[in-house]
Design an enzyme around this catalytic site. Structure first.
Site, mmCIF file in Angstrom:
data_model
loop_
_atom_site.group_PDB
_atom_site.id
_atom_site.type_symbol
_atom_site.label_atom_id
_atom_site.label_comp_id
_atom_site.label_asym_id
_atom_site.label_seq_id
_atom_site.Cartn_x
_atom_site.Cartn_y
_atom_site.Cartn_z
ATOM 1 N N PRO A 115 0.827 -1.208 0.000
ATOM 2 C CA PRO A 115 0.000 0.000 0.000
ATOM 3 C C PRO A 115 0.862 1.259 0.000
ATOM 4 O O PRO A 115 1.871 1.338 0.701
ATOM 5 C CB PRO A 115 -0.794 -0.126 1.308
ATOM 6 C CG PRO A 115 -0.849 -1.595 1.567
ATOM 7 C CD PRO A 115 0.445 -2.148 1.055
ATOM 8 N N CYS A 116 0.452 2.230 -0.796
ATOM 9 C CA CYS A 116 1.322 3.377 -1.068
ATOM 10 C C CYS A 116 1.052 4.591 -0.192
ATOM 11 O O CYS A 116 1.813 5.554 -0.209
ATOM 12 C CB CYS A 116 1.182 3.796 -2.532
ATOM 13 S SG CYS A 116 -0.495 4.358 -2.961
ATOM 14 N N GLN A 117 -0.034 4.562 0.606
ATOM 15 C CA GLN A 117 -0.424 5.765 1.332
ATOM 16 C C GLN A 117 0.677 6.271 2.259
ATOM 17 O O GLN A 117 0.836 7.479 2.459
ATOM 18 C CB GLN A 117 -1.701 5.505 2.142
ATOM 19 C CG GLN A 117 -2.934 5.271 1.298
ATOM 20 C CD GLN A 117 -3.101 3.803 0.916
ATOM 21 O OE1 GLN A 117 -2.177 3.010 1.032
ATOM 22 N NE2 GLN A 117 -4.290 3.462 0.459
#
Length: 412
Positions: A115-117
């Site tokens: 996940p890139c958040q």
């Protein structure tokens, strides 16, 4: 070549590799709806191989339920999708389940991106306050453990541009540490920022790709990106991308193609037949939104970007006219799209359709086309989840070219 797919999401990266003939041994994904999307896609490919796609069509049309649909598919295909959040506690269980699926087969590649958040420049000030406890920051360490466990010949690790500048809790750049971690597992590693629009995807989307290849192979990682350059091509416009789709009003669903002939790119890569137009559903919009959308589209047509503080006072809902003024954005029908992100699952204000006649934000299927998912790709299990999966995905057309480049490196 046999592939393990980590942090799978809705399956954009996987789909590109599958289109190039790779065998997807398993997917690992924490989101239940995304897992169902992956299961449905596994079912599609099984039925396609068995020449039984009529069953798939029956499911998409609502004639049979999801439960009955999955019952038509041998369990070994559905069980390839592992619904886990990759963590310290779950890691042994994930490895056990993967081993049961893989058996004695060689794992040739591992693909996926956490996940890139945590790495995103959006909300970075807020994320900086929790980086010491945010497990997403250090998910690359689990990726490294998978490399150690299965020693694949190559891997692809994808993430946001923000990783280039992200600093960890020691105020040190994280990317060099990730590279060092992967290199310590016996890989030659190289990374590059890729813009999907340069590879024929109708979307300006910059993402960081890290490619690794075993050091004992007579190939270097930099060569992958050099060979990938051979597959650059021009993108088509939004007008061409949507040309064969029906006109839709806000809140409507229309799953029948228009009478317009699809352009060659769409016909070859997206519109697989005349049977499978699904999820062509637009959000309902209130009167205020529609009035704003109309103003935004008219401004766009005159070459201007309308900001929030420029709206008539009766259309404003708050007094903040200093920050976040670019809340509304229209697609340019003569260009490719700006980046589709997961926030599209919350509202469509940043993805307004360029047609004044339709006066709405884009449909799920239009967003999927921007990400170059085929029209027969079905996202489970609701509109919000579908938008989220689409926004987080790697564009299929770019993934296809990545997969083709890797295949050609091994099989000249």
């Amino acid at each position: 070549m046999n592939i393990i797919d980590l942090f799978s999401g809705g399956g954009g990266l996987t789909e590109g590799f599958r289109q190039q003939g790779y065998n997807i041994m398993c997917h690992v994904e924490m989101d239940k709806n995304a897992c169902d999307t992956l299961k449905t896609r596994e079912a599609y490919y099984y039925l396609k191989e068995k020449k039984q796609l009529a069953i798939y069509a029956s499911y998409l049309s609502g004639e049979i339920s999801k439960v009955d649909f999955y019952r038509c598919i041998p369990a070994k295909y559905i069980s390839k999708v592992l619904n886990y959040q990759i963590s310290q506690n779950e890691f042994p269980n994930i490895i056990n389940d993967i081993n049961n699926l893989v058996g004695n087969k060689q794992v040739d590649g591992i693909i996926g991106g956490p996940p890139c958040q945590a790495y995103s420049t959006i909300g970075r000030a807020r994320n900086n306050q929790i980086k010491g406890t945010d497990e997403r920051v250090y998910l690359y360490k689990y990726y490294s453990l998978f490399l150690e466990e299965y020693t694949p010949n190559f891997f692809i690790f994808e993430n946001v541009k923000g990783l280039l500048s992200y600093k960890d809790i020691f105020d040190e750049e994280l990317l060099p540490k990730i590279i060092e971690e992967f290199e310590s597992k016996g890989y030659d590693v190289y990374y590059k920022l890729l813009n999907s629009a340069e590879y024929g995807v109708p979307q300006k989307r910059e993402r960081l790709f890290i490619f690794g290849i075993k050091k004992n192979l007579d190939i270097n990682a930099r060569a992958f990106f050099e060979k990938l350059l051979d597959y650059r091509e021009a993108y088509i416009s939004i007008n061409d991308l949507f040309f064969d789709l029906p006109e839709v009003n806000a809140g409507e669903t229309k799953n029948d193609y228009s009478k317009n002939t699809p352009v060659p790119f769409v016909k070859k890569n997206l519109r697989c037949s005349n049977k499978y137009l699904t999820l062509n559903t637009s959000r309902p919009n209130n009167r205020r939104d529609k009035m704003i959308y109309e103003l935004v589209v008219k401004a766009k047509n005159s070459g201007k970007r309308l900001k929030y503080n420029e709206l008539p006072n009766f259309l404003k809902t708050h007094k903040n006219e200093e920050y976040f003024l670019d809340r509304f954005k229209c697609l340019n029908e003569n260009e490719c799209s700006h980046t589709v992100v997961a926030h599209i699952s919350k509202d469509g204000h940043y993805y307004i359709h360029p047609s004044l006649r339709q006066n709405r934000s884009i449909t799920v299927r239009e967003a999927a086309r921007i990400q170059t998912f085929p029209d027969n790709y079905y996202f489970e299990s609701n509109r919000t989840s579908a938008f989220k999966q689409i926004g987080n995905a790697v564009p299929v057309y770019l993934a296809n070219k990545i997969a083709k480049t890797i295949r050609n490196m091994f099989y000249f």
